[in-house]
Structures are given as structure tokens and as C-alpha cells.
Design a protein around this motif. Structure first.
Motif, PDB file in Angstrom:
ATOM      1  N   PRO A   1      12.912  -8.341  -1.360  1.00  0.00           N
ATOM      2  CA  PRO A   1      12.320  -7.286  -1.961  1.00  0.00           C
ATOM      3  C   PRO A   1      12.899  -6.636  -3.153  1.00  0.00           C
ATOM      4  O   PRO A   1      13.843  -6.900  -3.677  1.00  0.00           O
ATOM      5  CB  PRO A   1      12.522  -6.344  -0.691  1.00  0.00           C
ATOM      6  CG  PRO A   1      13.802  -6.684   0.023  1.00  0.00           C
ATOM      7  CD  PRO A   1      13.835  -8.168  -0.306  1.00  0.00           C
ATOM      8  N   GLY A   2      11.988  -5.793  -3.996  1.00  0.00           N
ATOM      9  CA  GLY A   2      12.466  -5.421  -5.131  1.00  0.00           C
ATOM     10  C   GLY A   2      13.583  -4.321  -5.180  1.00  0.00           C
ATOM     11  O   GLY A   2      13.610  -3.903  -4.152  1.00  0.00           O
TER      12      GLY A   2
ATOM     13  N   GLN B   1       0.712  -1.215   0.011  1.00  0.00           N
ATOM     14  CA  GLN B   1       0.052   0.052   0.084  1.00  0.00           C
ATOM     15  C   GLN B   1       0.891   1.326  -0.070  1.00  0.00           C
ATOM     16  O   GLN B   1       1.884   1.444   0.441  1.00  0.00           O
ATOM     17  CB  GLN B   1      -0.890   0.145   1.197  1.00  0.00           C
ATOM     18  CG  GLN B   1      -0.277   0.116   2.623  1.00  0.00           C
ATOM     19  CD  GLN B   1       0.099  -0.959   3.229  1.00  0.00           C
ATOM     20  OE1 GLN B   1       0.249  -2.308   2.492  1.00  0.00           O
ATOM     21  NE2 GLN B   1       0.595  -1.082   4.389  1.00  0.00           N
ATOM     22  N   GLY B   2       0.368   2.127  -0.814  1.00  0.00           N
ATOM     23  CA  GLY B   2       0.741   3.598  -0.551  1.00  0.00           C
ATOM     24  C   GLY B   2       2.253   3.776  -1.490  1.00  0.00           C
ATOM     25  O   GLY B   2       2.978   4.796  -1.487  1.00  0.00           O
ATOM     26  N   ILE B   3       2.682   2.975  -2.296  1.00  0.00           N
ATOM     27  CA  ILE B   3       3.860   3.056  -3.083  1.00  0.00           C
ATOM     28  C   ILE B   3       3.501   3.731  -4.195  1.00  0.00           C
ATOM     29  O   ILE B   3       2.418   3.635  -5.272  1.00  0.00           O
ATOM     30  CB  ILE B   3       4.217   1.533  -3.417  1.00  0.00           C
ATOM     31  CG1 ILE B   3       4.804   0.830  -2.223  1.00  0.00           C
ATOM     32  CG2 ILE B   3       5.133   1.519  -4.643  1.00  0.00           C
ATOM     33  CD1 ILE B   3       5.824   1.455  -1.566  1.00  0.00           C
ATOM     34  N   LYS B   4       4.613   4.621  -4.748  1.00  0.00           N
ATOM     35  CA  LYS B   4       4.857   5.274  -6.147  1.00  0.00           C
ATOM     36  C   LYS B   4       5.671   4.539  -6.886  1.00  0.00           C
ATOM     37  O   LYS B   4       6.711   4.514  -6.684  1.00  0.00           O
ATOM     38  CB  LYS B   4       4.779   6.913  -5.739  1.00  0.00           C
ATOM     39  CG  LYS B   4       3.615   7.265  -5.046  1.00  0.00           C
ATOM     40  CD  LYS B   4       4.203   8.860  -4.491  1.00  0.00           C
ATOM     41  CE  LYS B   4       3.099   9.693  -4.029  1.00  0.00           C
ATOM     42  NZ  LYS B   4       2.389   8.871  -3.111  1.00  0.00           N
ATOM     43  N   ILE B   5       5.312   4.069  -8.031  1.00  0.00           N
ATOM     44  CA  ILE B   5       5.914   3.752  -9.184  1.00  0.00           C
ATOM     45  C   ILE B   5       6.025   4.450 -10.290  1.00  0.00           C
ATOM     46  O   ILE B   5       5.060   5.099 -10.805  1.00  0.00           O
ATOM     47  CB  ILE B   5       5.608   2.191  -9.657  1.00  0.00           C
ATOM     48  CG1 ILE B   5       5.518   1.443  -8.539  1.00  0.00           C
ATOM     49  CG2 ILE B   5       6.422   1.837 -10.916  1.00  0.00           C
ATOM     50  CD1 ILE B   5       4.913  -0.115  -8.709  1.00  0.00           C
ATOM     51  N   GLY B   6       7.113   4.930 -10.848  1.00  0.00           N
ATOM     52  CA  GLY B   6       7.276   6.340 -11.711  1.00  0.00           C
ATOM     53  C   GLY B   6       6.926   5.664 -13.140  1.00  0.00           C
ATOM     54  O   GLY B   6       6.346   4.520 -13.380  1.00  0.00           O
TER      55      GLY B   6
ATOM     56  N   VAL C   1      13.361   2.872 -14.361  1.00  0.00           N
ATOM     57  CA  VAL C   1      14.315   1.951 -13.965  1.00  0.00           C
ATOM     58  C   VAL C   1      13.344   0.651 -14.107  1.00  0.00           C
ATOM     59  O   VAL C   1      12.358   0.446 -14.169  1.00  0.00           O
ATOM     60  CB  VAL C   1      14.568   1.962 -12.349  1.00  0.00           C
ATOM     61  CG1 VAL C   1      15.304   3.415 -12.197  1.00  0.00           C
ATOM     62  CG2 VAL C   1      13.384   2.054 -11.586  1.00  0.00           C
ATOM     63  N   THR C   2      14.395  -0.298 -14.009  1.00  0.00           N
ATOM     64  CA  THR C   2      13.845  -2.022 -13.869  1.00  0.00           C
ATOM     65  C   THR C   2      14.080  -2.361 -12.293  1.00  0.00           C
ATOM     66  O   THR C   2      15.302  -2.159 -11.873  1.00  0.00           O
ATOM     67  CB  THR C   2      14.748  -2.747 -14.762  1.00  0.00           C
ATOM     68  OG1 THR C   2      14.328  -2.508 -16.304  1.00  0.00           O
ATOM     69  CG2 THR C   2      14.174  -4.169 -14.774  1.00  0.00           C
ATOM     70  N   VAL C   3      12.804  -3.075 -11.735  1.00  0.00           N
ATOM     71  CA  VAL C   3      13.152  -3.525 -10.515  1.00  0.00           C
ATOM     72  C   VAL C   3      12.734  -4.854 -10.422  1.00  0.00           C
ATOM     73  O   VAL C   3      11.774  -5.380 -11.152  1.00  0.00           O
ATOM     74  CB  VAL C   3      12.214  -2.872  -9.712  1.00  0.00           C
ATOM     75  CG1 VAL C   3      12.106  -3.436  -8.221  1.00  0.00           C
ATOM     76  CG2 VAL C   3      12.622  -1.229  -9.490  1.00  0.00           C
ATOM     77  N   VAL C   4      13.432  -5.867  -9.470  1.00  0.00           N
ATOM     78  CA  VAL C   4      13.329  -7.172  -9.616  1.00  0.00           C
ATOM     79  C   VAL C   4      13.512  -7.548  -8.429  1.00  0.00           C
ATOM     80  O   VAL C   4      14.038  -6.940  -7.478  1.00  0.00           O
ATOM     81  CB  VAL C   4      14.158  -8.149 -10.352  1.00  0.00           C
ATOM     82  CG1 VAL C   4      13.928  -7.598 -12.149  1.00  0.00           C
ATOM     83  CG2 VAL C   4      15.416  -8.000 -10.312  1.00  0.00           C
TER      84      VAL C   4
ATOM     85  N   GLY D   1       6.881 -11.590 -10.304  1.00  0.00           N
ATOM     86  CA  GLY D   1       6.953 -11.937  -8.958  1.00  0.00           C
ATOM     87  C   GLY D   1       7.876 -11.161  -7.799  1.00  0.00           C
ATOM     88  O   GLY D   1       7.828 -11.512  -6.837  1.00  0.00           O
ATOM     89  N   THR D   2       8.151  -9.899  -8.492  1.00  0.00           N
ATOM     90  CA  THR D   2       8.803  -8.828  -7.616  1.00  0.00           C
ATOM     91  C   THR D   2       7.808  -8.603  -6.546  1.00  0.00           C
ATOM     92  O   THR D   2       6.691  -8.141  -6.723  1.00  0.00           O
ATOM     93  CB  THR D   2       9.139  -7.506  -8.566  1.00  0.00           C
ATOM     94  OG1 THR D   2      10.142  -8.193  -9.369  1.00  0.00           O
ATOM     95  CG2 THR D   2       9.987  -6.500  -7.601  1.00  0.00           C
ATOM     96  N   VAL D   3       8.381  -8.189  -5.279  1.00  0.00           N
ATOM     97  CA  VAL D   3       7.655  -7.544  -4.334  1.00  0.00           C
ATOM     98  C   VAL D   3       8.306  -6.101  -3.951  1.00  0.00           C
ATOM     99  O   VAL D   3       9.147  -6.024  -3.654  1.00  0.00           O
ATOM    100  CB  VAL D   3       7.783  -8.418  -3.163  1.00  0.00           C
ATOM    101  CG1 VAL D   3       7.262  -7.927  -1.863  1.00  0.00           C
ATOM    102  CG2 VAL D   3       7.457  -9.858  -3.328  1.00  0.00           C
ATOM    103  N   VAL D   4       7.251  -5.054  -4.310  1.00  0.00           N
ATOM    104  CA  VAL D   4       7.605  -3.880  -3.973  1.00  0.00           C
ATOM    105  C   VAL D   4       7.213  -3.334  -2.923  1.00  0.00           C
ATOM    106  O   VAL D   4       6.146  -3.375  -2.536  1.00  0.00           O
ATOM    107  CB  VAL D   4       7.101  -2.893  -5.323  1.00  0.00           C
ATOM    108  CG1 VAL D   4       7.524  -1.621  -5.447  1.00  0.00           C
ATOM    109  CG2 VAL D   4       7.467  -3.809  -6.918  1.00  0.00           C
ATOM    110  N   ILE D   5       8.254  -2.791  -2.059  1.00  0.00           N
ATOM    111  CA  ILE D   5       8.063  -2.216  -0.626  1.00  0.00           C
ATOM    112  C   ILE D   5       8.410  -0.685  -0.650  1.00  0.00           C
ATOM    113  O   ILE D   5       8.467  -0.332   0.427  1.00  0.00           O
ATOM    114  CB  ILE D   5       8.428  -3.293   0.513  1.00  0.00           C
ATOM    115  CG1 ILE D   5      10.183  -3.232   0.194  1.00  0.00           C
ATOM    116  CG2 ILE D   5       7.929  -4.556   0.334  1.00  0.00           C
ATOM    117  CD1 ILE D   5      10.806  -4.048   1.565  1.00  0.00           C
ATOM    118  N   ARG D   6       9.013  -0.454  -1.464  1.00  0.00           N
ATOM    119  CA  ARG D   6       9.719   1.002  -1.748  1.00  0.00           C
ATOM    120  C   ARG D   6       9.350   1.730  -2.695  1.00  0.00           C
ATOM    121  O   ARG D   6       9.202   1.198  -3.879  1.00  0.00           O
ATOM    122  CB  ARG D   6      11.284   1.262  -1.549  1.00  0.00           C
ATOM    123  CG  ARG D   6      11.714   0.451  -0.194  1.00  0.00           C
ATOM    124  CD  ARG D   6      13.243   0.695  -0.341  1.00  0.00           C
ATOM    125  NE  ARG D   6      13.784  -0.008   0.904  1.00  0.00           N
ATOM    126  CZ  ARG D   6      14.007  -1.372   1.011  1.00  0.00           C
ATOM    127  NH1 ARG D   6      13.817  -2.173   0.032  1.00  0.00           N
ATOM    128  NH2 ARG D   6      14.315  -1.932   2.159  1.00  0.00           N
TER     129      ARG D   6
END
Length: 195
Positions: free
Chosen positions: A189-190, A159-164, A183-186, A172-177
Motif C-alpha cells: 500500500p501507498g 473509495q472515499g479517500i482524500k488526497i491533499g 507529500v509524495t506517496v509510493v 502504480g501506487t495503491v492508495v488506501i489511506r
């Protein structure tokens, strides 16, 4: 309606249109070697002006380019009959919502987005134009995703995350920030692997 893009995603869009009893006039594709798909003719020139259209191309940048160069068309919204959209959610033109999707209260979905099979978009999420959520993506409440970002299959965003804008979030990435633009995130945590 006409479907721009006569490949795999086009097949899914065609069945989605059929499930909504929408008559498909033809597919549109630049590949002159393609003649028919799923029994429908494939044409190689623009549909008539003001035709009803869905752009069935998974690549966000190509979908954006086609939409911006062809504003004369009537872009539909397609929702699978076995999806659930809150009456308080908003969905932009050209967006497709596949089977099993849930979109909850006060979520806002931009134009020409793909909300793929079994994705979950919780309350107060904001998806900008040309976002693609792959199958089984789970967005908790108050998530925002910038223009033309692609969230990979099975990714989870707290909750509350901002992705650009113009980001890729791997399968399967877990986004916590929060994630900056481009950017590419994997991982879990991501973490950023490419800028």
C-alpha cells in the motif's frame, strides 16, 4: 485556438484539437529556437487578447502560473471523441480529457486539469484545479484530490479517500489511506516517502 507549450504534451493536445475539428492557429512557446511543430507555426509572444487557449504543459505549478497570469484568454475544454463523460459530471475550463477516459455521475473536475489516456474517475469524485491524472489511473467513488496534485501512471485509489493539495502519488501506487497536503506517496500500500 492557440496551444501554449510546444513539446510532447502539446503534440497530444494538437491531435485532440484536430479530432474535434478545431482550427489551430499556432503553438506558443518561450524557446525561440522552436519554429514549427507538427506543421504548425510556433510563436514566441502572447496570443491575441481573448484568444481561445489550451495550456499544454504537464507541470501543474507552471500550468497554474500561466493560467493565473493570463485570465484574459478564453480557455477551452477539450474532450477526446473516444472518452465517456456522464451528463451529470462537471468539467472546468482549460481541462483536457484524453482517449479512453471515463468520468462517471456527479464527478466534478476542476479547471486546467489533465485527465490522461484511459484514466477512470468514478461517481462523486472531486478533483480540484490543476490536478493531473496520468494514464490508467483508477479512482473509485467519492475520492477527492486537492489542487495541483499529480497521480502517477497506473495508480489506484480506493473509495472515499482524500488526497491533499500539491501531492505526488507515484506510478502504480495503491492508495488506501488519506494523504495530507504536500507529500509524495509510493508503493502498495501507498506510504509517504517525502514531506
Amino acid at each position: 485556438m492557440y496551444i501554449i507549450g510546444a513539446s510532447g504534451h502539446g503534440k497530444v493536445i494538437a491531435e485532440l484539437a484536430e479530432d474535434n475539428q478545431i482550427v489551430i492557429e499556432a503553438f506558443v512557446d518561450a524557446d525561440i529556437n522552436k519554429k514549427k511543430l507538427m506543421g504548425y507555426e510556433i510563436i514566441h509572444e502572447n496570443p491575441p487578447k481573448f484568444a481561445s487557449i489550451i495550456i499544454a504543459i504537464g507541470n501543474n505549478q507552471i500550468r497554474k502560473k500561466i493560467a493565473e497570469e493570463n485570465s484574459q484568454f478564453d480557455y477551452l475544454i477539450l474532450q477526446h471523441p473516444r472518452s465517456e463523460i456522464s451528463k451529470r459530471a462537471g468539467v472546468g475550463e482549460g481541462t483536457v480529457i484524453m482517449a479512453g477516459v471515463t468520468i462517471n455521475a456527479d464527478a466534478t473536475i476542476g479547471k486546467h486539469c489533465i485527465i490522461n489516456t484511459n484514466a477512470s474517475v468514478d461517481h462523486d469524485c472531486i478533483l480540484a484545479d490543476y490536478v493531473h491524472l496520468s494514464p490508467n489511473v483508477a479512482l473509485a467513488g467519492n475520492v477527492s484530490i486537492g489542487e495541483a496534485s499529480h497521480i502517477g501512471i497506473g495508480a489506484c485509489v480506493i473509495q472515499g479517500i482524500k488526497i491533499g493539495a500539491n501531492c505526488i502519488v507515484g506510478a502504480g501506487t495503491v492508495v488506501i489511506r488519506d494523504i495530507p497536503d504536500g507529500v509524495t506517496v509510493v508503493g502498495n500500500p501507498g506510504r509517504i516517502i517525502q514531506q
